[in-house]
Design a protein around this motif. Structure first.
Motif, PDB file in Angstrom:
ATOM      1  N   ILE A   1       0.838  -1.202   0.000  1.00 13.88           N
ATOM      2  CA  ILE A   1       0.000   0.000   0.000  1.00 13.88           C
ATOM      3  C   ILE A   1       0.870   1.248   0.000  1.00 13.88           C
ATOM      4  N   GLY A   2       1.894   1.250   0.828  1.00 14.89           N
ATOM      5  CA  GLY A   2       2.786   2.405   0.888  1.00 14.89           C
ATOM      6  C   GLY A   2       3.472   2.671  -0.436  1.00 14.89           C
ATOM      7  N   VAL A   3       3.942   1.609  -1.103  1.00 15.74           N
ATOM      8  CA  VAL A   3       4.657   1.775  -2.376  1.00 15.74           C
ATOM      9  C   VAL A   3       3.765   2.422  -3.426  1.00 15.74           C
ATOM     10  N   VAL A   4       2.544   1.902  -3.598  1.00 13.69           N
ATOM     11  CA  VAL A   4       1.703   2.361  -4.711  1.00 13.69           C
ATOM     12  C   VAL A   4       0.827   3.557  -4.349  1.00 13.69           C
ATOM     13  N   ALA A   5       0.748   3.922  -3.071  1.00 14.63           N
ATOM     14  CA  ALA A   5      -0.037   5.098  -2.690  1.00 14.63           C
ATOM     15  C   ALA A   5       0.678   6.399  -3.007  1.00 14.63           C
ATOM     16  N   THR A   6       1.834   6.311  -3.624  1.00 10.89           N
ATOM     17  CA  THR A   6       2.579   7.512  -4.035  1.00 10.89           C
ATOM     18  C   THR A   6       1.966   8.175  -5.260  1.00 10.89           C
ATOM     19  N   ILE A   7       0.735   7.837  -5.557  1.00 10.79           N
ATOM     20  CA  ILE A   7       0.010   8.438  -6.688  1.00 10.79           C
ATOM     21  C   ILE A   7      -0.001   9.961  -6.578  1.00 10.79           C
ATOM     22  N   ALA A   8      -0.055  10.464  -5.349  1.00 11.58           N
ATOM     23  CA  ALA A   8      -0.064  11.918  -5.152  1.00 11.58           C
ATOM     24  C   ALA A   8       1.159  12.570  -5.767  1.00 11.58           C
ATOM     25  N   GLN A   9       2.268  11.843  -5.807  1.00 12.07           N
ATOM     26  CA  GLN A   9       3.500  12.403  -6.364  1.00 12.07           C
ATOM     27  C   GLN A   9       3.482  12.431  -7.888  1.00 12.07           C
ATOM     28  N   GLN A  10       2.434  11.899  -8.498  1.00 11.40           N
ATOM     29  CA  GLN A  10       2.169  12.119  -9.921  1.00 11.40           C
ATOM     30  C   GLN A  10       1.167  13.249 -10.107  1.00 11.40           C
ATOM     31  N   ALA A  11       0.214  13.358  -9.175  1.00 10.86           N
ATOM     32  CA  ALA A  11      -0.852  14.346  -9.324  1.00 10.86           C
ATOM     33  C   ALA A  11      -0.342  15.776  -9.216  1.00 10.86           C
ATOM     34  N   VAL A  12       0.561  16.033  -8.264  1.00 11.35           N
ATOM     35  CA  VAL A  12       1.022  17.412  -8.064  1.00 11.35           C
ATOM     36  C   VAL A  12       1.851  17.913  -9.248  1.00 11.35           C
ATOM     37  N   PRO A  13       2.863  17.171  -9.729  1.00  4.41           N
ATOM     38  CA  PRO A  13       3.571  17.645 -10.930  1.00  4.41           C
ATOM     39  C   PRO A  13       2.670  17.731 -12.158  1.00  4.41           C
ATOM     40  N   PHE A  14       1.653  16.867 -12.226  1.00  2.00           N
ATOM     41  CA  PHE A  14       0.701  16.910 -13.342  1.00  2.00           C
ATOM     42  C   PHE A  14      -0.009  18.260 -13.362  1.00  2.00           C
ATOM     43  N   ALA A  15      -0.415  18.751 -12.199  1.00  2.00           N
ATOM     44  CA  ALA A  15      -1.070  20.063 -12.120  1.00  2.00           C
ATOM     45  C   ALA A  15      -0.129  21.169 -12.581  1.00  2.00           C
ATOM     46  N   ALA A  16       1.145  21.071 -12.181  1.00  2.00           N
ATOM     47  CA  ALA A  16       2.124  22.079 -12.603  1.00  2.00           C
ATOM     48  C   ALA A  16       2.335  22.047 -14.109  1.00  2.00           C
ATOM     49  N   GLU A  17       2.254  20.858 -14.707  1.00  3.22           N
ATOM     50  CA  GLU A  17       2.402  20.730 -16.153  1.00  3.22           C
ATOM     51  C   GLU A  17       1.217  21.339 -16.896  1.00  3.22           C
ATOM     52  N   LEU A  18       0.009  21.102 -16.413  1.00  2.00           N
ATOM     53  CA  LEU A  18      -1.195  21.562 -17.111  1.00  2.00           C
ATOM     54  C   LEU A  18      -1.391  23.072 -17.024  1.00  2.00           C
ATOM     55  N   ALA A  19      -0.935  23.675 -15.914  1.00  2.00           N
ATOM     56  CA  ALA A  19      -1.233  25.082 -15.658  1.00  2.00           C
ATOM     57  C   ALA A  19      -0.315  26.019 -16.426  1.00  2.00           C
ATOM     58  N   PRO A  20      -0.829  27.187 -16.860  1.00  2.00           N
ATOM     59  CA  PRO A  20       0.051  28.232 -17.379  1.00  2.00           C
ATOM     60  C   PRO A  20       0.942  28.761 -16.268  1.00  2.00           C
ATOM     61  N   ALA A  21       2.105  29.282 -16.627  1.00  2.00           N
ATOM     62  CA  ALA A  21       3.095  29.675 -15.626  1.00  2.00           C
ATOM     63  C   ALA A  21       2.537  30.663 -14.605  1.00  2.00           C
ATOM     64  N   ALA A  22       1.692  31.595 -15.057  1.00  2.00           N
ATOM     65  CA  ALA A  22       1.163  32.619 -14.159  1.00  2.00           C
ATOM     66  C   ALA A  22       0.181  32.072 -13.133  1.00  2.00           C
ATOM     67  N   GLN A  23      -0.286  30.843 -13.340  1.00  2.00           N
ATOM     68  CA  GLN A  23      -1.257  30.246 -12.413  1.00  2.00           C
ATOM     69  C   GLN A  23      -0.739  28.954 -11.791  1.00  2.00           C
ATOM     70  N   ARG A  24       0.556  28.704 -11.936  1.00  2.00           N
ATOM     71  CA  ARG A  24       1.109  27.440 -11.455  1.00  2.00           C
ATOM     72  C   ARG A  24       0.992  27.312  -9.938  1.00  2.00           C
ATOM     73  N   GLY A  25       1.253  28.385  -9.222  1.00  2.00           N
ATOM     74  CA  GLY A  25       1.158  28.334  -7.763  1.00  2.00           C
ATOM     75  C   GLY A  25      -0.245  27.985  -7.309  1.00  2.00           C
ATOM     76  N   HIS A  26      -1.241  28.592  -7.935  1.00  2.00           N
ATOM     77  CA  HIS A  26      -2.627  28.288  -7.590  1.00  2.00           C
ATOM     78  C   HIS A  26      -2.968  26.839  -7.899  1.00  2.00           C
TER      79      HIS A  26
END
Length: 399
Positions: free
Chosen positions: A113-138
């Motif tokens: 469970i611990g190994v594969v629950a690292t899904i969050a570490q894909q979700a956060v960079p994914f948000a940074a990739e999708l967002a325009p630079a001016a809204q990356r922090g949000h």
């Protein structure tokens, strides 16, 4: 969102951000579900009661393993596919935990469970990739709010479900949530664009080069690790404080403080917006000051629930605002290596948390609550020094 931003980033939307936030929160909650259930495990497996502590330890070890060996794959493969594969694996591991006939099986399932629950570490960079630079922090702040709510509320939910329905029901309910989430991901989450063609071994090795080549990554990692150390110093001994004079409260009371701490998670998107407008450095400076103030409040509130509640709110807002701003900074350092810089940062972050927990135990036994507060201030001071030194280095390079 401006039309031009929408044209350049067609998959960036509020709905997508909140889906990523849900993915992060639901997945990371699985790391903390077992912590309020240790007495229930002991009752189910009395012959191996001395090994009960291995359940949460295996989960944390698995998370560290998965964070280092799985999270960097987001630069090499479609993150949507990785999230789906990890959700499938998480569902299998949760089913194994639900049906575990022995403690050994439960420990093994907890490691998985611990190994594969690292899904969050894909979700956060994914948000940074999708967002325009001016809204990356949000964007990062929105997804992190989901992750933080998952961390803070997992123990409360687990304790409630476990008390009334048994510990197996906690894992069973998470299986259902994981299946539902996988269906939503298939239908709603866009694909990502891989940014690296490196072989797996070179992908892992490149993280060391990222550390050497990016002083901003080193600074953010040290600052973030020290802030999480301060956070862990408080939370690691809160139960011990509440159990003694004058409170005489059980572990459920400490769990309820997690709901109070949710204020910090709800403030995460605001911190992200502030980082977009004022720059992350200004927000980090304010955050460090808030954490220092929180430990002063704690030092004066060793016998006051109201004071502890106020201190928790200030602490969590400060720590989470710094976290969002630090991550906003590192994602801008190397856009083609966001998963790897995130891995470097989060490994340092969790090392800081582990060190903070160890220091808290020593400080509590040596000097009591006063020692804990002093240790928290010392960790905050280290964060402040790292942040100041980074500012000086940038100024000297500009000259």
């Amino acid at each position: 969102m401006s039309p031009s931003a929408s044209d350049r980033h067609p998959h960036y939307s509020r709905a997508t951000l909140w889906l990523l936030a849900t993915i992060a929160g639901v997945s990371v909650a699985n790391i903390y579900f077992n912590q309020p259930l240790l007495d229930d495990f002991r009752a189910s497996f009395p012959a191996n009661a001395w090994l009960i502590g291995a359940v949460p330890a295996a989960t944390q070890l698995g998370y560290a393993f998965g964070m280092f060996f799985l999270a960097p794959l987001g630069d090499r493969f479609d993150r949507r596919l990785l999230i789906l594969l990890q959700l499938a694996a998480l569902g299998v591991a949760l089913i194994a935990a639900t049906a575990a006939p022995t403690l050994s099986v439960l420990i093994a399932a907890s490691l998985a469970i611990g190994v594969v629950a690292t899904i969050a570490q894909q979700a956060v960079p994914f948000a940074a990739e999708l967002a325009p630079a001016a809204q990356r922090g949000h964007a990062v702040g929105t997804v992190m709010s989901g992750l933080l709510l998952g961390i803070l509320l997992a123990r409360t939910v687990s304790g409630f479900v476990g008390q009334y329905f048994g510990w197996r029901a906690v894992f069973g309910a998470s299986v259902v949530a994981t299946i539902v989430l996988a269906v939503v991901v298939i239908t709603r989450l866009p694909k990502s664009r891989p940014t690296s063609t490196l072989a797996y071994g070179k992908l892992l090795g490149s993280m060391w080069h990222l550390v050497l080549e990016n002083p901003g990554l080193r600074e953010s990692s040290l600052t973030g690790g020290a802030m999480f150390a301060a956070f862990s110093i408080f939370w690691s001994v809160l139960t011990l404080l509440l159990a003694g004079e004058p409170f005489h409260m059980g572990p459920q009371a400490a769990g309820l403080f997690g709901i109070v701490g949710a204020a910090g998670a709800l403030a995460a998107p605001l911190a992200g917006k502030s980082a977009d407008k004022r720059g992350p450095r200004a927000v980090i400076s304010l955050s460090i000051a808030l954490v220092a103030v929180s430990f002063v409040i704690f030092a004066l509130s060793g016998r006051s629930i109201a004071g502890l509640v106020i201190g928790v709110i200030v602490l969590d807002i400060g720590v989470q605002a710094a976290q969002i701003s630090n991550q906003s900074r590192i994602y801008a350092l190397k856009p083609d290596a966001r998963s790897r810089v995130n891995t470097v940062y989060m490994v340092a972050y969790f090392i800081g948390g582990a060190v903070g927990s160890a220091v808290a135990s020593f400080a509590w036994h040596a000097l009591g609550w006063t020692g804990v507060c002093l240790a928290g201030l010392a960790a905050t001071g280290l964060a402040g020094f790292s942040h100041w030194r980074g500012r000086v280095e940038i100024a000297s390079q500009a000259e």
